[in-house]
Design an enzyme around this catalytic site. Structure first.
Site, PDB file in Angstrom:
ATOM      1  N   HIS A   8      10.573  58.184   2.118  1.00  0.00           N
ATOM      2  CA  HIS A   8      10.846  57.281   3.054  1.00  0.00           C
ATOM      3  C   HIS A   8      12.361  56.918   2.816  1.00  0.00           C
ATOM      4  O   HIS A   8      12.534  55.925   2.100  1.00  0.00           O
ATOM      5  CB  HIS A   8       9.944  56.194   3.608  1.00  0.00           C
ATOM      6  CG  HIS A   8       8.866  56.513   4.497  1.00  0.00           C
ATOM      7  ND1 HIS A   8       8.845  56.452   5.639  1.00  0.00           N
ATOM      8  CD2 HIS A   8       7.620  57.026   3.898  1.00  0.00           C
ATOM      9  CE1 HIS A   8       7.505  56.808   6.141  1.00  0.00           C
ATOM     10  NE2 HIS A   8       6.958  57.172   5.065  1.00  0.00           N
ATOM     11  N   GLU A  42      14.828  55.632   4.206  1.00  0.00           N
ATOM     12  CA  GLU A  42      15.271  54.426   4.665  1.00  0.00           C
ATOM     13  C   GLU A  42      15.075  52.926   4.071  1.00  0.00           C
ATOM     14  O   GLU A  42      15.640  52.165   4.333  1.00  0.00           O
ATOM     15  CB  GLU A  42      14.832  54.109   6.281  1.00  0.00           C
ATOM     16  CG  GLU A  42      13.314  54.005   6.417  1.00  0.00           C
ATOM     17  CD  GLU A  42      12.701  55.298   6.466  1.00  0.00           C
ATOM     18  OE1 GLU A  42      11.437  55.259   6.764  1.00  0.00           O
ATOM     19  OE2 GLU A  42      13.115  56.399   6.180  1.00  0.00           O
ATOM     20  N   CYS A  49       8.950  62.073   6.239  1.00  0.00           N
ATOM     21  CA  CYS A  49       7.296  62.118   6.279  1.00  0.00           C
ATOM     22  C   CYS A  49       6.587  62.740   7.193  1.00  0.00           C
ATOM     23  O   CYS A  49       6.768  63.969   7.302  1.00  0.00           O
ATOM     24  CB  CYS A  49       6.837  60.501   6.281  1.00  0.00           C
ATOM     25  SG  CYS A  49       5.082  60.281   5.578  1.00  0.00           S
TER      26      CYS A  49
END
Length: 480
Positions: free
Chosen positions: A415, A417, A286
């Protein structure tokens, strides 16, 4: 207020039917966490909604699991059941009776303690599940499986599932056992703005650890405050400045996560430059992608005032701009949120990040941002070697960046993750760890990242701790 509890129940029924697999099948089970403590005023509408909901759907479609603490004071060493008794009594007073009491404790519950909880909480002893402290959280699935929780849930919810749990849990058992045996470490620098509060980056930490497991390593994460790397800090506090740079230089890879606001931006830019110049593996997520673009535009193209309009609205070289999906000009409702499709460019077959995604044509990842790479400068960036290998379906939003002629220098606007799993690490994070371990070049000898992972698990120290193709959720479709 009646309509509040009705709205909660309607939301539950709607979410429970959302497909969660590629087959687009309706899930068999929907797991919902009602957080907080029983008795808190904030949770009362939800407790009442569930009280009504249990009769609406019937006993065979509703199971209440109550998580409680069984403290063990050091002064006596005795496991105390009163907190559990009181919370269950209060829960039953609100109209919900727990089917399972999940007991958190320091040590395994003694049989007498289990029977005491059973007697005073109105549940059979086999429905009192002990979840004591373990060497790692990855022992917990096997811990509750060994107490026949799956068998009870199948009977309670009338799920027609016939599986050998020993086979299903083999990968988890091997993962948990191997985690305790990992001696080798891989050191990653996390250059962020909120490192004082570690929970701010909890998903990032988990993604790094999952990827490290896959490589047979323990993730050693050095958290570095971004503004400690800035030149102003050298004059203000030389100790912090030199310590931050010392930590950065000791690391095998650099991760710059997301964030908001101007503080620490120049420190992140310096970290991105250091990784690029010194050919250290770099992953920008990001905001981490955006600072990598800013750094590249300044130091490679020569646009010295290149910046983001978020931080410098008057810059003459806006390489990062505001591209809201909704309500242009208004702050509310301008973020790009949720799962979005990223399409790989057709001419990027040699892309490392695409290979890590098993050479798929498109992937779905979750977003949470407001600013994007300026489409008007993409061609100039690519001419100098910063390639944007993934974009949205309209080819306006740059989703994935990869630097040419660098061991691993990747940025994602999304993102990754958020979708990491212990047995299925996020590909961008896996690439960072592989590069930091010096194993990324091995990946090209395998057809996909799954093949590579299987090879690595089998060969690392002779330990085979899990199969990348298993635990894929085929046995039960569920919302987690």
């Amino acid at each position: 207020v009646p309509h509040i509890t009705d709205a909660i129940q309607q939301w539950i029924e709607r979410v429970a039917k959302n497909p969660v697999s590629e087959a687009k099948k309706t899930p068999d089970v929907c797991i919902i966490e009602l957080g907080g403590t029983i008795g808190d005023i904030e949770g009362m509408p939800f407790v009442e909604a569930f009280r009504q909901f249990q009769f609406k759907v019937g006993q065979q479609s509703f199971c209440n699991i109550h998580v409680t603490l069984v403290p063990q004071p050091n002064s006596t060493g005795e496991q105390k059941t009163k907190p559990t008794q009181n919370s269950v009594r209060q829960l039953r007073g609100l109209g919900l009776s727990p089917d399972i009491v999940m007991c958190r404790s320091q040590q395994p519950l003694g049989e007498s303690v289990k029977h005491k909880i059973s007697n005073f909480c109105h549940v059979p002893p086999e429905q009192v599940i002990c979840v004591h402290d373990c060497s790692s959280i990855y022992h917990v699935p096997t811990l509750i499986t060994d107490q026949n929780l799956v068998k009870y849930l199948c009977n309670r919810l009338q799920l027609s599932i016939s599986v050998n749990m020993d086979e299903v849990m083999l990968d988890w058992r091997n993962l948990a056992l191997s985690y305790d045996k990992f001696d080798d470490q891989v050191t990653i620098a996390l250059v962020g703005k909120y490192t004082v509060l570690k929970d701010s980056y909890i998903s990032v930490f988990k993604a790094l650890k999952h990827a490290a497991f896959a490589c047979g390593r323990q993730a050693n994460i050095h958290c570095i405050e971004a503004d400690h790397l800035e030149h102003e800090m050298k004059a203000e506090d030389p100790v912090k400045y030199h310590k931050a740079w010392e930590l950065l230089c000791q690391c095998s890879g650099v991760l710059v996560p997301g964030g908001f606001g101007k503080r620490g931006i120049e420190g992140k830019v310096l970290a991105a430059e250091w990784a690029r110049v010194n050919r250290k593996p770099y992953l920008g997520v990001c905001l981490g992608l955006q600072v990598a673009v800013i750094e590249f535009a300044r130091n490679v193209i020569g646009w010295k005032d290149a910046h983001s309009t978020e931080f410098e609205p008057s810059t003459t070289n806006p390489v990062i701009i505001d591209m809201p999906e909704h309500n242009p000009g208004d702050l509310g409702g301008t973020m790009r949120l949720g799962s979005r499709t990223t399409i790989f460019k057709t001419d990027c077959e040699s892309s490392l990040i695409r290979k890590l995604y098993d050479s798929k044509e498109k992937v779905c990842e979750r977003h949470r941002h407001r600013y994007e790479v300026n489409p008007n400068v993409v061609s100039q960036l690519e001419e100098k070697g910063m390639m944007f290998v993934g974009h949205d379906d309209e080819k306006q939003r740059m989703e994935i960046m990869e630097l040419r002629d660098h061991p691993y220098y990747v940025g994602t606007q999304f993102h990754p993750e958020y979708l990491t799993r212990p047995l299925r690490p996020s590909p961008p994070y896996l690439g960072l760890i592989l590069a930091a371990c010096g194993k990324l070049s091995m990946q090209k000898y395998h057809r996909s990242s799954v093949d590579f992972l299987q090879h690595n698990y089998n060969s690392s120290k002779g330990i085979q701790y899990y199969n990348a193709n298993s635990m894929n959720g085929n046995h039960v479709n569920g919302i987690f």
